[in-house]
Design an enzyme around this catalytic site. Structure first.
Site, short mmCIF file in Angstrom:
data_model
loop_
_atom_site.label_atom_id
_atom_site.label_comp_id
_atom_site.label_asym_id
_atom_site.label_seq_id
_atom_site.Cartn_x
_atom_site.Cartn_y
_atom_site.Cartn_z
N GLU A 189 25.05 43.78 40.76
CA GLU A 189 26.22 44.05 39.92
C GLU A 189 25.84 44.82 38.67
O GLU A 189 24.78 44.59 38.06
CB GLU A 189 26.85 42.70 39.53
CG GLU A 189 28.19 42.79 38.86
CD GLU A 189 28.78 41.39 38.65
OE1 GLU A 189 29.26 41.14 37.52
OE2 GLU A 189 28.75 40.56 39.58
N GLU A 219 32.47 45.08 30.22
CA GLU A 219 33.43 44.01 30.00
C GLU A 219 33.81 43.97 28.52
O GLU A 219 32.95 43.93 27.64
CB GLU A 219 32.84 42.67 30.43
CG GLU A 219 33.88 41.62 30.67
CD GLU A 219 33.37 40.49 31.54
OE1 GLU A 219 34.19 39.86 32.21
OE2 GLU A 219 32.15 40.23 31.54
N ARG A 264 35.25 47.70 41.17
CA ARG A 264 36.26 46.68 40.92
C ARG A 264 36.67 46.76 39.45
O ARG A 264 35.82 46.67 38.56
CB ARG A 264 35.71 45.29 41.25
CG ARG A 264 35.05 45.26 42.63
CD ARG A 264 34.51 43.90 43.00
NE ARG A 264 33.73 43.98 44.23
CZ ARG A 264 33.47 42.95 45.03
NH1 ARG A 264 33.93 41.75 44.72
NH2 ARG A 264 32.75 43.11 46.13
N TRP A 285 41.80 39.91 33.23
CA TRP A 285 41.96 38.48 33.50
C TRP A 285 41.94 37.71 32.19
O TRP A 285 41.48 38.23 31.16
CB TRP A 285 40.89 37.98 34.47
CG TRP A 285 39.47 38.10 33.99
CD1 TRP A 285 38.75 39.24 33.88
CD2 TRP A 285 38.60 37.03 33.60
NE1 TRP A 285 37.47 38.96 33.42
CE2 TRP A 285 37.35 37.62 33.25
CE3 TRP A 285 38.75 35.65 33.51
CZ2 TRP A 285 36.28 36.85 32.81
CZ3 TRP A 285 37.67 34.90 33.08
CH2 TRP A 285 36.45 35.49 32.74
#
Length: 343
Positions: free
Chosen positions: A121, A125, A205, A209
């Site tokens: 990954e 963020e 992706r 959220w």
């Protein structure tokens, strides 16, 4: 402190409150035989999300993702919303550039990252309460035994203006760039001698959220900046465009064994490249130009470049750490102040 917190499959995002959408694997090739990854046959492709046609090669989950003059819109209106786009293709080394404006809001997380089926990954963020920084992070093989890889880097008003966030991913090193300037570099050998360096085909992706949802562990809520107040919403992030440069175009990528090594990946299909590349010319060129900007104080390099070594000889030594991470509970993380469990 963590990267993507407690995520589960996108298919569960609607069924379970705050079962946020992004980090999961349907089939881990290091554990069992899995179908080949659908490849990207183009070496360079651009998605314009100001047009609905820009979503043609993307799967939508966790809510609606409309398009407009600001691009694709990812909005949280109520608890449980986690709109997400996942590319229906993988690519293998190269460059990802995302033109993004992140969301404001306490406990709101805007995410953009690459992930492989064995949970390699590379992350961007952003937290809605941080107006001048964004987090970079990476994981190898889903190993969450430590949370010492994240690095917050400066960015100007990410919730108010669009910036271009780039990941240059090559076999020996990865660069994170903001608006063309390198803000972080991780070398292969920095990641446990390569054993935890991301090196398998990844898809893309992106989504939003609520880390501050009341159903989350306290450790997640604290990391995200506090509880989310949905009455203060809606909360929206926007992505105008995504550009991908694929160093190894192929119709599919096949895992020839369970080592998780880049050298175990085979290219298939009539459009497959005849010999593998460990980077792209565009990524190398951009990296050189950015590296020449020595007046940028935000540049951080971790370690020195090292030739790739065989991963298969490294993974067994870390298996116990992965097992420990997988069994650690979010409640335990909450009480200790450590980040909550990832999937």
């Amino acid at each position: 402190m963590p990267s993507f917190m407690k995520f589960v499959a996108a298919a569960l995002a609607v069924a379970a409150p705050l079962a946020s959408a992004q980090t999961y694997s349907d089939c881990n090739p290091m554990e069992k035989s899995c179908p080949p990854n659908k490849g990207l046959t183009e070496s360079d492709i651009h998605f314009d999300f100001t047009k609905a046609s820009g979503l043609d090669q993307w799967k939508i989950s966790g809510g609606k993702v409309p398009t407009g003059s600001n691009g694709a819109e990812f909005t949280i209106n109520k608890e449980g919303d986690a709109p997400t786009l996942v590319s229906d293709f993988y690519f293998f080394y190269g460059e990802l550039s995302i033109e993004m404006k992140t969301s404001h809001g306490q406990g709101i997380v805007s995410s953009a990252f690459l992930q492989s089926d064995d949970k390699d990954e590379l992350d961007w963020e952003a937290l809605g309460t941080k107006g001048d920084t964004i987090m970079t992070n990476y994981f190898g093989k889903g190993d969450t035994s430590t949370y010492d890889r994240e690095l917050w880097v400066p960015v100007s008003a990410p919730t108010e203006s669009f910036h271009t966030y780039t990941i240059q991913w090559a076999k020996e090193s990865t660069n994170w760039l903001i608006d063309g300037k390198i803000v972080r570099t991780v070398n292969y050998n920095d990641a446990q001698g390569g054993a935890r360096y991301p090196q398998t085909p990844m898809n893309i992706r992106v989504g939003i959220w609520a880390g501050g949802a009341p159903t989350n562990a306290q450790g997640t809520i604290d990391w995200a900046g506090g509880p989310t107040d949905y009455s203060q919403g809606p909360y929206s992030m926007y992505i105008k465009s995504i550009t991908v440069k694929n160093a190894n175009p192929a119709e599919s990528y096949t895992w020839s064994d369970k080592s998780g090594s880049s050298d175990s990946i085979k290219f298939t299909g009539s459009n497959a490249v005849s010999s593998r590349s460990t980077t792209s010319e565009a990524a190398t060129s951009s990296s050189s130009e950015a590296a020449s900007s020595t007046d940028s104080p935000s540049t951080t390099t971790e370690g020195t470049s090292s030739a790739a070594t065989t991963l298969a000889t490294k993974t067994s030594g870390s298996s116990s750490a992965e097992s420990t991470a997988a069994s650690s509970s979010a409640a335990g993380a909450s009480s200790s102040g450590a980040p909550p469990q990832r999937f």
